[in-house]
Design a protein around this motif. Sequence first.
Motif, PDB file in Angstrom:
ATOM      1  N   LYS A 231       4.617  -8.132   5.624  1.00 24.44           N
ATOM      2  CA  LYS A 231       3.799  -9.003   4.774  1.00 24.44           C
ATOM      3  C   LYS A 231       2.310  -8.841   5.072  1.00 24.44           C
ATOM      4  N   ASP A 232       1.983  -8.522   6.314  1.00 23.42           N
ATOM      5  CA  ASP A 232       0.589  -8.381   6.740  1.00 23.42           C
ATOM      6  C   ASP A 232       0.183  -6.931   6.998  1.00 23.42           C
ATOM      7  N   PHE A 233       1.015  -5.996   6.572  1.00 26.66           N
ATOM      8  CA  PHE A 233       0.828  -4.577   6.898  1.00 26.66           C
ATOM      9  C   PHE A 233      -0.281  -3.913   6.089  1.00 26.66           C
ATOM     10  N   GLY A 234      -0.498  -4.354   4.883  1.00 25.58           N
ATOM     11  CA  GLY A 234      -1.464  -3.691   4.012  1.00 25.58           C
ATOM     12  C   GLY A 234      -0.738  -3.000   2.875  1.00 25.58           C
ATOM     13  N   LYS A 235      -1.429  -2.094   2.221  1.00 16.76           N
ATOM     14  CA  LYS A 235      -0.898  -1.439   1.024  1.00 16.76           C
ATOM     15  C   LYS A 235       0.239  -0.469   1.410  1.00 16.76           C
ATOM     16  N   HIS A 236       1.452  -0.764   0.912  1.00 21.35           N
ATOM     17  CA  HIS A 236       2.622   0.053   1.220  1.00 21.35           C
ATOM     18  C   HIS A 236       3.716  -0.197   0.187  1.00 21.35           C
ATOM     19  N   THR A 237       4.708   0.652   0.194  1.00 24.20           N
ATOM     20  CA  THR A 237       5.945   0.417  -0.546  1.00 24.20           C
ATOM     21  C   THR A 237       7.090   0.665   0.419  1.00 24.20           C
ATOM     22  N   THR A 238       8.261   0.164   0.064  1.00 31.77           N
ATOM     23  CA  THR A 238       9.416   0.373   0.936  1.00 31.77           C
ATOM     24  C   THR A 238      10.560   0.984   0.143  1.00 31.77           C
ATOM     25  N   GLY A 239      11.337   1.781   0.837  1.00 29.79           N
ATOM     26  CA  GLY A 239      12.575   2.322   0.313  1.00 29.79           C
ATOM     27  C   GLY A 239      13.698   1.717   1.132  1.00 29.79           C
ATOM     28  N   LYS A 240      14.858   2.312   1.067  1.00 30.33           N
ATOM     29  CA  LYS A 240      16.000   1.780   1.810  1.00 30.33           C
ATOM     30  C   LYS A 240      15.720   1.773   3.325  1.00 30.33           C
ATOM     31  N   ALA A 241      15.229   2.887   3.819  1.00 31.40           N
ATOM     32  CA  ALA A 241      14.999   2.975   5.263  1.00 31.40           C
ATOM     33  C   ALA A 241      13.556   3.288   5.628  1.00 31.40           C
ATOM     34  N   CYS A 242      12.711   3.585   4.654  1.00 32.00           N
ATOM     35  CA  CYS A 242      11.342   4.025   4.941  1.00 32.00           C
ATOM     36  C   CYS A 242      10.305   3.035   4.443  1.00 32.00           C
ATOM     37  N   VAL A 243       9.152   3.131   5.072  1.00 34.93           N
ATOM     38  CA  VAL A 243       7.956   2.443   4.588  1.00 34.93           C
ATOM     39  C   VAL A 243       6.990   3.561   4.222  1.00 34.93           C
ATOM     40  N   TYR A 244       6.414   3.470   3.029  1.00 35.66           N
ATOM     41  CA  TYR A 244       5.532   4.525   2.544  1.00 35.66           C
ATOM     42  C   TYR A 244       4.094   4.025   2.457  1.00 35.66           C
TER      43      TYR A 244
END
Length: 140
Positions: A97-110
Amino acid sequence: MYELKTKETDRSVIEFIENVDNPKKREDAYKLLDIFTETTGFEAKMWGPSIIGFGSYHYKYETGHEGDAPLVGFSPRKAKHSLYFATGDDRRGELLKDFGKHTTGKACVYINKVADIEIDVLKALINQSVEFLQGLYPSK
């Protein structure tokens, strides 16, 4: 018998990063290398052809399938950087929630670039993943 593709190799992490075409992505890969190395205390190793992993654990599922995997890692892919963290811990979602600009997949954070994220949260995600996996799969 199923053959695991993502195994630790003897390939050079530095050579792999040097072969990243995009100069900005290569620069970010070096930043991530420093952050993951400093945070985990583990030496970076290549896992398969394109994942830079840190530490390792041995897993065995109830199905009998077992293998080794890095505790955390990343890969400077063409489109985005893929970050690999454990998925089974609720703290991951809270930290993201506090990580910044990202997207997530099943096992990855992009992420697109390191400048888009909070480095302290990245370090917390790394530590959370290492602690969770070492607790779930203690070394013998």
